[in-house]
Design an enzyme around this catalytic site. Sequence first.
Site, PDB file in Angstrom:
ATOM      1  N   ASP A  38       0.875  -1.164   0.000  1.00  9.69           N
ATOM      2  CA  ASP A  38       0.000   0.000   0.000  1.00  9.69           C
ATOM      3  C   ASP A  38       0.926   1.231   0.000  1.00  9.69           C
ATOM      4  OD1 ASP A  38      -2.337   1.666   0.600  1.00  9.69           O
ATOM      5  OD2 ASP A  38      -1.510   1.778   2.625  1.00  9.69           O
ATOM      6  N   ASP A  40      -0.201   5.182   1.037  1.00  5.50           N
ATOM      7  CA  ASP A  40      -0.476   6.152   2.098  1.00  5.50           C
ATOM      8  C   ASP A  40      -0.426   5.492   3.475  1.00  5.50           C
ATOM      9  OD1 ASP A  40      -0.942   8.512   0.563  1.00  5.50           O
ATOM     10  OD2 ASP A  40      -2.892   7.720  -0.028  1.00  5.50           O
TER      11      ASP A  40
END
Length: 289
Positions: A38, A40
């Site tokens: 991922d 953020d």
Amino acid sequence: MLPELSNPSVCMRDPQRVQEILESMQKAGSNTLQVISDFDMTLTRFAYNGKRCPTCHNILDNSKLISNDCKEKLKNLLDTYYPIEIDSTRSVDEKLPLMVEWWTRAHDLLVEQRIKKDLLATAVRESEAMLRDGYQLFFDHLYEHSIPLLIFSAGIGDILEEVIRQAGVFHPNVKVFSNYMDFDESGVLKAFKGELIHIYNKREGALLNTGHFQELRTRPNVLLLGDSLGDLTMADGVQDIENILKIGFLNDKVEERKQSYMDSYDIVLLKDETLEVSNAIMLYLTGNK
């Protein structure tokens, strides 16, 4: 066991199992490895000096490219939907339509702002976005060992790429699946491209991109990094996985979410703003003990 794993901020449901996975992956060699992450609050910091760091969406929300009226509306959306996103009492099925609603409304507001493509780099430069400590080693080492890094993000791909480009780590082994902006011929934002990727449909995104995973058939060992339970499905497009080691960053609401993270991730990092553990694992897997 790697010394970095004995840190008090590192939690493991089954340390023995982690050790076995690591040994099996190391034995197979780094040419069988791929990293799926991922972006953020996983590759970027959650906070710095007690202040929240911006996500890809926040970088735009806080920039000069957006009117105060739009900022206000986006803030209202955040205040409404973020508590739902991290509410451990609600099921994913319950959250799903609400997350789609949030992302869609936010994207519609951004399109109304007629954002110019050539101003995105400045917005990133002026923002307080920060990759986690240790990012240089993480990105460079993967590149030097030709290990593919797939970044799967519900953020904004154009902004994400600019963050890693400005940090000097957008290497050719990095592939990004995210929400990309669509600009008209004069470089003004007119829409977002393709299917919406949000926090809970990364699995569908992974499966839609099976062509990418086909190329990586010879890499059945996966190191997965995420900061939400929705990130656990990012590797679902990988066929014939042999080993997968899941590292979860638990940044917020630690006490109430710790158990669900421990149940789902192999290694859970509590309020750790660095990539130290991931780097130690990566060095071990590539034979640089």
